[in-house]
Design a protein around this motif. Structure first.
Motif, PDB file in Angstrom:
ATOM      1  N   MET A   1       0.751  -1.128   0.000  1.00  0.00           N
ATOM      2  CA  MET A   1      -0.046  -0.163  -0.002  1.00  0.00           C
ATOM      3  C   MET A   1       0.906   1.186   0.194  1.00  0.00           C
ATOM      4  O   MET A   1       1.804   1.350   0.824  1.00  0.00           O
ATOM      5  CB  MET A   1      -0.896  -0.019   1.033  1.00  0.00           C
ATOM      6  N   ARG A   2       0.556   2.072  -0.708  1.00  0.00           N
ATOM      7  CA  ARG A   2       1.384   3.361  -0.862  1.00  0.00           C
ATOM      8  C   ARG A   2       1.098   4.356   0.140  1.00  0.00           C
ATOM      9  O   ARG A   2      -0.449   4.705   0.495  1.00  0.00           O
ATOM     10  CB  ARG A   2       1.057   3.952  -2.394  1.00  0.00           C
ATOM     11  N   ILE A   3       2.091   5.158   0.640  1.00  0.00           N
ATOM     12  CA  ILE A   3       1.570   6.071   1.794  1.00  0.00           C
ATOM     13  C   ILE A   3       0.944   7.302   1.099  1.00  0.00           C
ATOM     14  O   ILE A   3       0.972   7.624   0.076  1.00  0.00           O
ATOM     15  CB  ILE A   3       2.898   6.244   2.671  1.00  0.00           C
ATOM     16  N   THR A   4       0.227   8.070   2.154  1.00  0.00           N
ATOM     17  CA  THR A   4      -0.312   9.230   1.511  1.00  0.00           C
ATOM     18  C   THR A   4       0.748  10.435   1.093  1.00  0.00           C
ATOM     19  O   THR A   4       1.878  10.350   1.619  1.00  0.00           O
ATOM     20  CB  THR A   4      -1.477   9.771   2.451  1.00  0.00           C
ATOM     21  N   THR A   5       0.362  11.178   0.267  1.00  0.00           N
ATOM     22  CA  THR A   5       1.172  12.369  -0.037  1.00  0.00           C
ATOM     23  C   THR A   5       1.397  13.250   1.175  1.00  0.00           C
ATOM     24  O   THR A   5       2.654  13.567   1.181  1.00  0.00           O
ATOM     25  CB  THR A   5       0.546  13.263  -1.197  1.00  0.00           C
ATOM     26  N   ASP A   6       0.667  13.316   1.919  1.00  0.00           N
ATOM     27  CA  ASP A   6       0.572  14.167   3.072  1.00  0.00           C
ATOM     28  C   ASP A   6       1.915  13.565   4.082  1.00  0.00           C
ATOM     29  O   ASP A   6       2.714  14.174   4.313  1.00  0.00           O
ATOM     30  CB  ASP A   6      -0.732  14.004   3.999  1.00  0.00           C
ATOM     31  N   LEU A   7       1.888  12.350   4.242  1.00  0.00           N
ATOM     32  CA  LEU A   7       2.768  11.691   4.967  1.00  0.00           C
ATOM     33  C   LEU A   7       4.160  11.694   4.516  1.00  0.00           C
ATOM     34  O   LEU A   7       4.998  11.850   5.057  1.00  0.00           O
ATOM     35  CB  LEU A   7       2.256  10.152   5.348  1.00  0.00           C
ATOM     36  N   TRP A   8       4.161  11.333   2.873  1.00  0.00           N
ATOM     37  CA  TRP A   8       5.370  11.459   2.335  1.00  0.00           C
ATOM     38  C   TRP A   8       5.965  12.788   2.304  1.00  0.00           C
ATOM     39  O   TRP A   8       7.299  12.890   2.438  1.00  0.00           O
ATOM     40  CB  TRP A   8       5.266  11.024   0.818  1.00  0.00           C
ATOM     41  N   ALA A   9       5.094  14.019   2.159  1.00  0.00           N
ATOM     42  CA  ALA A   9       5.713  15.319   2.209  1.00  0.00           C
ATOM     43  C   ALA A   9       6.516  15.524   3.497  1.00  0.00           C
ATOM     44  O   ALA A   9       7.540  16.166   3.664  1.00  0.00           O
ATOM     45  CB  ALA A   9       4.629  15.985   1.697  1.00  0.00           C
ATOM     46  N   ALA A  10       5.593  15.046   4.712  1.00  0.00           N
ATOM     47  CA  ALA A  10       6.241  15.565   5.934  1.00  0.00           C
ATOM     48  C   ALA A  10       7.393  14.634   6.221  1.00  0.00           C
ATOM     49  O   ALA A  10       8.457  15.228   6.798  1.00  0.00           O
ATOM     50  CB  ALA A  10       5.080  14.878   7.140  1.00  0.00           C
ATOM     51  N   ALA A  11       7.494  13.560   5.685  1.00  0.00           N
ATOM     52  CA  ALA A  11       8.833  12.625   5.867  1.00  0.00           C
ATOM     53  C   ALA A  11       9.847  13.424   5.216  1.00  0.00           C
ATOM     54  O   ALA A  11      10.913  13.239   5.685  1.00  0.00           O
ATOM     55  CB  ALA A  11       8.683  11.306   5.374  1.00  0.00           C
ATOM     56  N   LEU A  12       9.774  13.729   3.930  1.00  0.00           N
ATOM     57  CA  LEU A  12      10.496  14.338   3.249  1.00  0.00           C
ATOM     58  C   LEU A  12      11.264  15.722   3.878  1.00  0.00           C
ATOM     59  O   LEU A  12      12.520  16.000   3.864  1.00  0.00           O
ATOM     60  CB  LEU A  12      10.281  14.885   1.738  1.00  0.00           C
TER      61      LEU A  12
ATOM     62  N   GLU B   1      -4.383  12.458   0.421  1.00  0.00           N
ATOM     63  CA  GLU B   1      -4.371  10.980  -0.022  1.00  0.00           C
ATOM     64  C   GLU B   1      -3.783  10.802  -0.989  1.00  0.00           C
ATOM     65  O   GLU B   1      -2.811   9.951  -1.199  1.00  0.00           O
ATOM     66  CB  GLU B   1      -5.910  10.752  -0.006  1.00  0.00           C
ATOM     67  N   ALA B   2      -3.906  11.602  -2.411  1.00  0.00           N
ATOM     68  CA  ALA B   2      -3.242  11.129  -3.450  1.00  0.00           C
ATOM     69  C   ALA B   2      -2.574  12.268  -4.505  1.00  0.00           C
ATOM     70  O   ALA B   2      -2.597  11.770  -5.695  1.00  0.00           O
ATOM     71  CB  ALA B   2      -4.336  10.521  -4.374  1.00  0.00           C
ATOM     72  N   GLY B   3      -2.446  13.255  -3.994  1.00  0.00           N
ATOM     73  CA  GLY B   3      -2.083  14.638  -4.835  1.00  0.00           C
ATOM     74  C   GLY B   3      -0.769  13.981  -5.367  1.00  0.00           C
ATOM     75  O   GLY B   3       0.025  13.527  -4.811  1.00  0.00           O
TER      76      GLY B   3
ATOM     77  N   LEU C   1      17.413  11.779  -1.290  1.00  0.00           N
ATOM     78  CA  LEU C   1      16.117  12.311  -0.596  1.00  0.00           C
ATOM     79  C   LEU C   1      14.964  11.848  -1.253  1.00  0.00           C
ATOM     80  O   LEU C   1      13.933  11.532  -0.778  1.00  0.00           O
ATOM     81  CB  LEU C   1      16.220  13.880  -0.542  1.00  0.00           C
ATOM     82  N   ILE C   2      15.060  11.594  -2.588  1.00  0.00           N
ATOM     83  CA  ILE C   2      13.933  11.250  -3.259  1.00  0.00           C
ATOM     84  C   ILE C   2      14.523  10.008  -4.226  1.00  0.00           C
ATOM     85  O   ILE C   2      15.659  10.138  -4.793  1.00  0.00           O
ATOM     86  CB  ILE C   2      13.310  12.395  -4.198  1.00  0.00           C
TER      87      ILE C   2
END
Length: 114
Positions: free
Chosen positions: A1-12, A32-34, A109-110
């Protein structure tokens, strides 16, 4: 399952600050999916823009990771802003994260597509 964009951006943002750099979320889209775009500024102020890699770049063994491709580099900030505006007209739910990477290169980082 792919993590949400919100969580991904916060982690970055957290990884960038952890490496001694600076990061800011310039545009928040759908949590969720941006689609995510990364605007990278080096110590000399030069900019590079990374966007989602095409679907053909994804590997079947790692389908849930976010892959990026460089879609702009060495351009004037206005040109990159126009590109982001165009992307936002196509998809109003995009995320834009600006980073100054600190001790880690952007490639650490990415994930960049081959």
């Amino acid at each position: 399952m792919r993590i949400t964009t919100d969580l991904w951006a916060a982690a970055l943002v957290r990884r960038v600050f952890g490496s001694g750099g600076f990061a800011a979320i310039l545009k928040r889209g759908s949590s969720e999916a941006g689609a995510a775009f990364v605007l990278s500024r080096n110590r000399l102020g030069e900019l590079a823009l990374y966007g989602p890699a095409p679907q053909t770049s994804y590997d079947g063994s790692r389908p849930n990771e976010r892959l990026f491709v460089r879609i702009g580099e060495g351009q004037m900030p206005e040109e990159l802003e126009k590109r982001l505006e165009k992307e936002q007209r196509f998809d109003p739910d995009i995320w834009v994260v600006e980073i100054e990477s600190g001790s880690l290169p952007v490639e650490d980082l990415i994930l960049l597509a081959d």
